[in-house]
Design an enzyme around this catalytic site. Structure first.
Site, PDB file in Angstrom:
ATOM      1  N   MET A  95      -9.325  -2.361   8.046  1.00  0.00           N
ATOM      2  CA  MET A  95      -8.873  -2.805   9.365  1.00  0.00           C
ATOM      3  C   MET A  95      -8.011  -1.780  10.135  1.00  0.00           C
ATOM      4  SD  MET A  95      -8.067  -6.789   8.329  1.00  0.00           S
ATOM      5  CE  MET A  95      -7.736  -7.294   9.998  1.00  0.00           C
ATOM      6  N   GLU A  96      -7.843  -0.563   9.604  1.00  0.00           N
ATOM      7  CA  GLU A  96      -6.932   0.384  10.279  1.00  0.00           C
ATOM      8  C   GLU A  96      -7.445   1.823  10.385  1.00  0.00           C
ATOM      9  OE1 GLU A  96      -5.833  -1.293   7.425  1.00  0.00           O
ATOM     10  OE2 GLU A  96      -5.105  -3.007   8.572  1.00  0.00           O
TER      11      GLU A  96
ATOM     12  N   ASP B  10     -12.073  -5.604  -3.262  1.00  0.00           N
ATOM     13  CA  ASP B  10     -12.969  -6.770  -3.218  1.00  0.00           C
ATOM     14  C   ASP B  10     -14.336  -6.334  -2.705  1.00  0.00           C
ATOM     15  OD1 ASP B  10     -11.013  -6.908  -0.622  1.00  0.00           O
ATOM     16  OD2 ASP B  10     -13.078  -7.379  -0.080  1.00  0.00           O
TER      17      ASP B  10
ATOM     18  N   GLU C  90       0.798  -1.225   0.000  1.00  0.00           N
ATOM     19  CA  GLU C  90       0.000   0.000   0.000  1.00  0.00           C
ATOM     20  C   GLU C  90       0.834   1.281   0.000  1.00  0.00           C
ATOM     21  OE1 GLU C  90      -4.060  -1.463   2.170  1.00  0.00           O
ATOM     22  OE2 GLU C  90      -2.284  -1.339   3.429  1.00  0.00           O
TER      23      GLU C  90
ATOM     24  N   GLY D 156     -12.469  -3.460   1.364  1.00  0.00           N
ATOM     25  CA  GLY D 156     -13.619  -4.124   0.776  1.00  0.00           C
ATOM     26  C   GLY D 156     -14.741  -3.110   0.591  1.00  0.00           C
TER      27      GLY D 156
ATOM     28  N   ILE E 157     -13.436  -8.948   6.103  1.00  0.00           N
ATOM     29  CA  ILE E 157     -14.861  -9.245   5.886  1.00  0.00           C
ATOM     30  C   ILE E 157     -15.017 -10.047   4.585  1.00  0.00           C
ATOM     31  CG2 ILE E 157     -17.174  -8.253   5.631  1.00  0.00           C
ATOM     32  CD1 ILE E 157     -15.814  -7.633   8.369  1.00  0.00           C
TER      33      ILE E 157
HETATM   34  N1  ADE Z   1      -9.066  -4.855   3.131  1.00  0.00           N
HETATM   35  C1  ADE Z   1      -9.302  -5.192   1.851  1.00  0.00           C
HETATM   36  N2  ADE Z   1     -10.421  -5.937   1.742  1.00  0.00           N
HETATM   37  C2  ADE Z   1     -10.897  -6.081   2.998  1.00  0.00           C
HETATM   38  C3  ADE Z   1     -12.012  -6.755   3.538  1.00  0.00           C
HETATM   39  N3  ADE Z   1     -12.842  -7.432   2.768  1.00  0.00           N
HETATM   40  N4  ADE Z   1     -12.196  -6.703   4.876  1.00  0.00           N
HETATM   41  C4  ADE Z   1     -11.330  -6.016   5.659  1.00  0.00           C
HETATM   42  N5  ADE Z   1     -10.257  -5.376   5.202  1.00  0.00           N
HETATM   43  C5  ADE Z   1     -10.046  -5.398   3.878  1.00  0.00           C
END
Ligand code: ADE
Length: 229
Positions: free
Chosen positions: A173-174, A197, A11, A77, A153
């Site tokens: 997540m951050e 995603d 990243e 996501g 997720i």
């Molecule tokens: N980072 C990228 N895709 C993610 C997801 N589906 N859940 C959490 N963090 C992510």
């Protein structure tokens, strides 16, 4: 000095490669690399996944570098079906979707001590990011809530629950932890995410396919942002 934090090397690696006059400093388990990025003073770090790693890194960056602002960038996501792989989300605010003291009467997501569910992002930085992101060809830009938690997720049901609770446009997540540390220290902050995603039952397949492209896009936005300053 501007601060940039990604969770994974993917990243920030394109930005690291453009950093000139580099100086490295290790603080705890984080390595901070400062220098000139597109002519501006900047410090970059890879914090590792998850809220605690992100908060530790952001706090160390704030205390050792006094950045004017911090941007958490990277992939995420999709938060709902209106957001597609390749789109970008600039956060209006970040939430911690797995913070839950509702059994003792609090709203779901209330961050204790801050006493907030939505941790606001800096409006000036957000406006600049939206303009810089809109200049990336073929990319749709959304503004909205980025939802953070200590889990990847990969279920439509979990994604829907997070969306229903927080109207999330992206899940990651951050961001909520970097925003938390910045809020605590009064440092302007924003979160920029490029969608890798759909955060549903296919995310384990989508993520490895699209993460590199998504990561490149968010780094392109930083180039546009700093070059235009
Ligand atoms: N980072 C990228 N895709 C993610 C997801 N589906 N859940 C959490 N963090 C992510």
């Amino acid at each position: 000095m501007y601060g940039l934090i990604g969770a994974m090397s993917l990243e920030v690696e394109a930005l690291m490669a453009r950093l000139e006059d580099r100086c490295e400093k290790k603080i705890g388990m984080d390595v901070f690399v400062s220098g000139k990025l597109f002519g501006k003073d900047a410090v970059l770090a890879v914090c590792g996944p998850g809220k605690v790693n992100a908060a530790l890194c952001a706090q160390s960056m704030i205390l050792h570098y006094q950045p004017e602002w911090i941007l958490n960038l990277g992939v995420a996501g999709a938060g709902d079906a209106t957001v597609s792989i390749g789109d970008m989300v600039v956060a209006t605010a970040a939430v911690q979707h797995d913070m839950d003291t509702s059994p003792i009467g609090d709203p779901v997501g209330l961050v204790s001590k801050l006493n907030l569910v939505e941790i606001p992002c800096d409006e000036t930085l957000r406006g600049k990011l939206v303009r810089a992101a809109s200049a990336v060809e073929g990319v749709r830009v959304h503004e909205g809530i980025v939802a953070t938690g200590d889990q990847f997720i990969h279920s439509g049901d979990i994604r829907s629950r997070i969306h229903d609770l927080f109207r999330a446009k992206a899940v990651e997540m951050e961001g909520g932890a970097v925003a938390h540390a910045c809020y605590a220290h009064g440092v302007p902050c924003c979160v920029l995410r490029s969608i890798s995603d759909q955060a549903d039952g296919h995310s384990d397949m989508d993520y490895p396919t699209f993460a590199a492209m998504a990561a490149r896009h968010s780094q392109q936005v930083v180039e546009n942002l700093l070059s235009g300053e």
